[in-house]
Design a protein around this motif. Structure first.
Motif, PDB file in Angstrom:
ATOM      1  N   SER A   1       0.814  -0.737  -0.063  1.00 31.09           N
ATOM      2  CA  SER A   1       0.232  -0.072   0.215  1.00 31.09           C
ATOM      3  C   SER A   1       0.879   1.158   0.022  1.00 31.09           C
ATOM      4  O   SER A   1       2.376   1.208   0.242  1.00 31.09           O
ATOM      5  N   ILE A   2       0.008   2.668  -0.396  1.00 27.46           N
ATOM      6  CA  ILE A   2       0.680   3.391  -0.044  1.00 27.46           C
ATOM      7  C   ILE A   2       1.282   3.706   0.895  1.00 27.46           C
ATOM      8  O   ILE A   2       1.335   4.031   2.449  1.00 27.46           O
ATOM      9  N   GLY A   3       2.760   4.218   1.037  1.00 16.92           N
ATOM     10  CA  GLY A   3       3.717   4.541   2.308  1.00 16.92           C
ATOM     11  C   GLY A   3       2.762   5.535   3.129  1.00 16.92           C
ATOM     12  O   GLY A   3       2.887   6.829   2.391  1.00 16.92           O
ATOM     13  N   GLY A   4       2.289   5.884   4.251  1.00 15.58           N
ATOM     14  CA  GLY A   4       1.985   7.026   5.358  1.00 15.58           C
ATOM     15  C   GLY A   4       3.134   8.123   5.558  1.00 15.58           C
ATOM     16  O   GLY A   4       3.913   7.721   5.228  1.00 15.58           O
ATOM     17  N   PHE A   5       2.134   9.308   6.069  1.00 14.96           N
ATOM     18  CA  PHE A   5       2.672  10.894   5.702  1.00 14.96           C
ATOM     19  C   PHE A   5       4.207  10.298   6.937  1.00 14.96           C
ATOM     20  O   PHE A   5       5.122  10.436   7.346  1.00 14.96           O
ATOM     21  N   GLY A   6       3.716  10.054   8.315  1.00 19.84           N
ATOM     22  CA  GLY A   6       4.738   9.293   9.210  1.00 19.84           C
ATOM     23  C   GLY A   6       5.896   8.346   9.331  1.00 19.84           C
ATOM     24  O   GLY A   6       6.610   8.575   9.345  1.00 19.84           O
ATOM     25  N   ARG A   7       5.607   6.967   8.612  1.00 20.36           N
ATOM     26  CA  ARG A   7       6.699   6.480   7.516  1.00 20.36           C
ATOM     27  C   ARG A   7       7.270   7.482   6.896  1.00 20.36           C
ATOM     28  O   ARG A   7       8.813   7.327   6.614  1.00 20.36           O
TER      29      ARG A   7
ATOM     30  N   GLY B   1       4.256  12.566  -4.134  1.00 26.76           N
ATOM     31  CA  GLY B   1       4.738  14.097  -3.949  1.00 26.76           C
ATOM     32  C   GLY B   1       5.193  14.219  -5.954  1.00 26.76           C
ATOM     33  O   GLY B   1       5.457  13.290  -6.919  1.00 26.76           O
ATOM     34  N   GLY B   2       5.414  15.491  -6.399  1.00 26.21           N
ATOM     35  CA  GLY B   2       5.493  15.596  -7.520  1.00 26.21           C
ATOM     36  C   GLY B   2       6.849  15.296  -8.158  1.00 26.21           C
ATOM     37  O   GLY B   2       6.464  14.950  -8.534  1.00 26.21           O
ATOM     38  N   HIS B   3       7.433  14.900  -6.608  1.00 26.25           N
ATOM     39  CA  HIS B   3       9.257  14.129  -7.252  1.00 26.25           C
ATOM     40  C   HIS B   3       8.613  12.519  -8.086  1.00 26.25           C
ATOM     41  O   HIS B   3       9.259  12.485  -8.469  1.00 26.25           O
ATOM     42  N   ASP B   4       7.930  12.412  -6.817  1.00 24.08           N
ATOM     43  CA  ASP B   4       7.438  10.980  -7.642  1.00 24.08           C
ATOM     44  C   ASP B   4       6.683  10.669  -8.847  1.00 24.08           C
ATOM     45  O   ASP B   4       6.579   9.844 -10.057  1.00 24.08           O
ATOM     46  N   ILE B   5       5.695  12.277  -9.030  1.00 25.36           N
ATOM     47  CA  ILE B   5       4.379  12.352 -10.048  1.00 25.36           C
ATOM     48  C   ILE B   5       5.372  12.100 -11.765  1.00 25.36           C
ATOM     49  O   ILE B   5       5.588  11.276 -12.081  1.00 25.36           O
ATOM     50  N   ILE B   6       6.663  12.540 -11.155  1.00 24.88           N
ATOM     51  CA  ILE B   6       7.393  13.746 -12.348  1.00 24.88           C
ATOM     52  C   ILE B   6       8.738  12.052 -12.979  1.00 24.88           C
ATOM     53  O   ILE B   6       8.585  11.628 -14.040  1.00 24.88           O
ATOM     54  N   ALA B   7       9.393  11.275 -12.158  1.00 28.51           N
ATOM     55  CA  ALA B   7       9.743  10.130 -12.129  1.00 28.51           C
ATOM     56  C   ALA B   7       8.994   8.878 -11.649  1.00 28.51           C
ATOM     57  O   ALA B   7       9.489   7.594 -12.141  1.00 28.51           O
ATOM     58  N   GLN B   8       7.449   8.847 -11.709  1.00 32.29           N
ATOM     59  CA  GLN B   8       6.833   7.944 -11.749  1.00 32.29           C
ATOM     60  C   GLN B   8       6.913   6.655 -11.365  1.00 32.29           C
ATOM     61  O   GLN B   8       7.052   5.328 -11.428  1.00 32.29           O
ATOM     62  N   THR B   9       7.172   6.576 -10.068  1.00 32.76           N
ATOM     63  CA  THR B   9       7.052   5.620  -9.066  1.00 32.76           C
ATOM     64  C   THR B   9       6.230   6.076  -7.866  1.00 32.76           C
ATOM     65  O   THR B   9       5.648   7.256  -7.613  1.00 32.76           O
ATOM     66  N   VAL B  10       5.967   5.350  -6.813  1.00 32.63           N
ATOM     67  CA  VAL B  10       5.280   5.307  -5.736  1.00 32.63           C
ATOM     68  C   VAL B  10       6.340   4.742  -4.715  1.00 32.63           C
ATOM     69  O   VAL B  10       7.094   3.876  -4.335  1.00 32.63           O
ATOM     70  N   LEU B  11       6.158   5.390  -3.644  1.00 33.67           N
ATOM     71  CA  LEU B  11       6.941   4.673  -2.047  1.00 33.67           C
ATOM     72  C   LEU B  11       5.816   3.637  -1.851  1.00 33.67           C
ATOM     73  O   LEU B  11       4.664   4.633  -0.742  1.00 33.67           O
ATOM     74  N   ARG B  12       6.366   2.342  -0.639  1.00 32.98           N
ATOM     75  CA  ARG B  12       5.133   1.401  -1.313  1.00 32.98           C
ATOM     76  C   ARG B  12       5.470   1.237   0.748  1.00 32.98           C
ATOM     77  O   ARG B  12       7.220   1.434   0.563  1.00 32.98           O
ATOM     78  N   ARG B  13       4.634   0.564   1.246  1.00 32.66           N
ATOM     79  CA  ARG B  13       5.305  -0.042   2.867  1.00 32.66           C
ATOM     80  C   ARG B  13       5.971  -1.615   2.209  1.00 32.66           C
ATOM     81  O   ARG B  13       5.207  -1.811   1.057  1.00 32.66           O
ATOM     82  N   ARG B  14       6.783  -2.353   2.702  1.00 31.87           N
ATOM     83  CA  ARG B  14       7.639  -3.414   2.638  1.00 31.87           C
ATOM     84  C   ARG B  14       6.048  -4.354   3.718  1.00 31.87           C
ATOM     85  O   ARG B  14       5.365  -4.064   4.062  1.00 31.87           O
TER      86      ARG B  14
END
Length: 132
Positions: free
Chosen positions: A19-25, A119-132
């Protein structure tokens, strides 16, 4: 099924692994990474007799980019249980993490978020920070 959660449009689960990594993480990971970069820059600046802000930012980009390219996670992401993937779920590769971290270093792209909490940095890089 509720289609209002971050990651739904990307086909990710609402919670748990993948899932999407939360703000706290994300904040925890950033604090760990920035602390490492600050320590490295202090060592460099102390020896060179120079100022730290630019060195700290450069150290942050280098340390985090290397972690993302080699392991798919920065040291802070490892602590926070996160990893970086392309939107399609494949590894981020070589150039995407570097572009992402350079954009993150200038801060402003990271302040612009989409409905998937990328974030815009992920949108431009076409990436997503996910939970392990």
């Amino acid at each position: 099924m509720n289609n209002e959660y971050p990651g739904y449009r990307l086909g990710l689960p609402a919670e748990g692994p993948g899932s999407i990594g939360g703000f706290g993480r994300r904040v925890l990971g950033l604090i760990v990474d920035w602390a490492l970069a600050t320590g490295a820059s202090w060592l460099i600046a102390h020896e060179a007799g120079t100022t730290m802000p630019l060195i700290t930012t450069a150290a942050f980009v280098v340390i985090t980019s290397l972690g993302l390219v080699i392991f798919g996670s920065t040291p802070g992401h490892l602590v926070a249980g996160l990893h970086l993937r392309r939107v399609d779920g494949s590894p981020a590769g070589f150039w995407r993490p570097i572009v992402r971290q350079l954009l993150l270093a200038i801060v402003i792209p990271a302040l612009v978020w989409d409905t998937d909490h990328r974030g815009g940095h992920d949108i431009i890089a076409q990436t997503v920070l996910r939970r392990r």
